[in-house]
Design a protein around this motif. Structure first.
Motif, short mmCIF file in Angstrom:
data_model
loop_
_atom_site.label_atom_id
_atom_site.label_comp_id
_atom_site.label_asym_id
_atom_site.label_seq_id
_atom_site.Cartn_x
_atom_site.Cartn_y
_atom_site.Cartn_z
N HIS A 92 0.82 -1.21 0.00
CA HIS A 92 0.00 0.00 0.00
C HIS A 92 0.86 1.26 0.00
N GLU A 93 1.98 1.22 0.72
CA GLU A 93 2.86 2.39 0.82
C GLU A 93 3.96 2.42 -0.24
N GLY A 94 3.98 1.41 -1.12
CA GLY A 94 4.95 1.40 -2.21
C GLY A 94 6.36 1.02 -1.79
N LEU A 95 6.47 0.27 -0.70
CA LEU A 95 7.80 -0.19 -0.26
C LEU A 95 8.16 -1.44 -1.05
N ALA A 96 9.43 -1.56 -1.41
CA ALA A 96 9.87 -2.60 -2.33
C ALA A 96 9.88 -4.01 -1.74
N ASN A 97 10.12 -4.12 -0.43
CA ASN A 97 10.26 -5.46 0.13
C ASN A 97 10.01 -5.44 1.64
N GLU A 98 10.04 -6.62 2.24
CA GLU A 98 9.79 -6.75 3.68
C GLU A 98 10.84 -6.01 4.50
N SER A 99 12.09 -6.05 4.06
CA SER A 99 13.15 -5.38 4.82
C SER A 99 12.89 -3.88 4.91
N GLU A 100 12.50 -3.27 3.79
CA GLU A 100 12.20 -1.83 3.82
C GLU A 100 11.03 -1.56 4.75
N ALA A 101 10.03 -2.42 4.71
CA ALA A 101 8.85 -2.23 5.56
C ALA A 101 9.22 -2.34 7.04
N ILE A 102 10.03 -3.33 7.38
CA ILE A 102 10.44 -3.51 8.78
C ILE A 102 11.27 -2.32 9.24
N ARG A 103 12.21 -1.86 8.39
CA ARG A 103 13.01 -0.69 8.76
C ARG A 103 12.12 0.54 8.98
N ALA A 104 11.15 0.74 8.10
CA ALA A 104 10.24 1.89 8.24
C ALA A 104 9.46 1.79 9.54
N ALA A 105 8.98 0.60 9.86
CA ALA A 105 8.20 0.41 11.09
C ALA A 105 9.05 0.66 12.33
N VAL A 106 10.26 0.14 12.34
CA VAL A 106 11.14 0.32 13.50
C VAL A 106 11.52 1.79 13.65
N ARG A 107 11.83 2.47 12.53
CA ARG A 107 12.17 3.89 12.61
C ARG A 107 10.99 4.71 13.17
N ALA A 108 9.79 4.39 12.72
CA ALA A 108 8.62 5.12 13.22
C ALA A 108 8.42 4.85 14.71
#
Length: 90
Positions: free
Chosen positions: A69-85
């Motif tokens: 939905h947010e246009g992130l390329a893969n699970e790693s990017e999604a996990i990094r985004a979640a942890v940063r938030a």
């Protein structure tokens, strides 16, 4: 027998080889050359460290859906985004 010099299938002339040699003899700006690097791109400030995380299927499904939905390329990017938030890292 005359050897043909090519790069990516295109002929390289003696003039081009001489130009490269002249450039090398004049010296290179090493800091500028070091800017491009091979391998994975940096993911933050400084080198990254791999961290293993176990997630159940329900959490992974939710992660994948939100990443898509947010246009992130893969699970790693999604996990990094979640942890940063969560950690309030910019």
């Amino acid at each position: 027998m005359d050897e043909k010099r090519t790069i990516h299938g295109k002929p390289v002339t003696d003039e081009q080889i001489q130009a490269w040699a002249d450039e090398a003899e004049a010296g290179y700006d090493l800091p500028a050359l070091r800017k491009s690097r091979r391998g994975r791109p940096a993911v933050g400030h400084g080198p990254g460290k791999p961290v293993t995380v176990r997630l159940d299927e329900q959490t992974l499904d939710a992660l994948r859906k939100r990443a898509e939905h947010e246009g992130l390329a893969n699970e790693s990017e999604a996990i990094r985004a979640a942890v940063r938030a969560w950690a309030h890292v910019v």
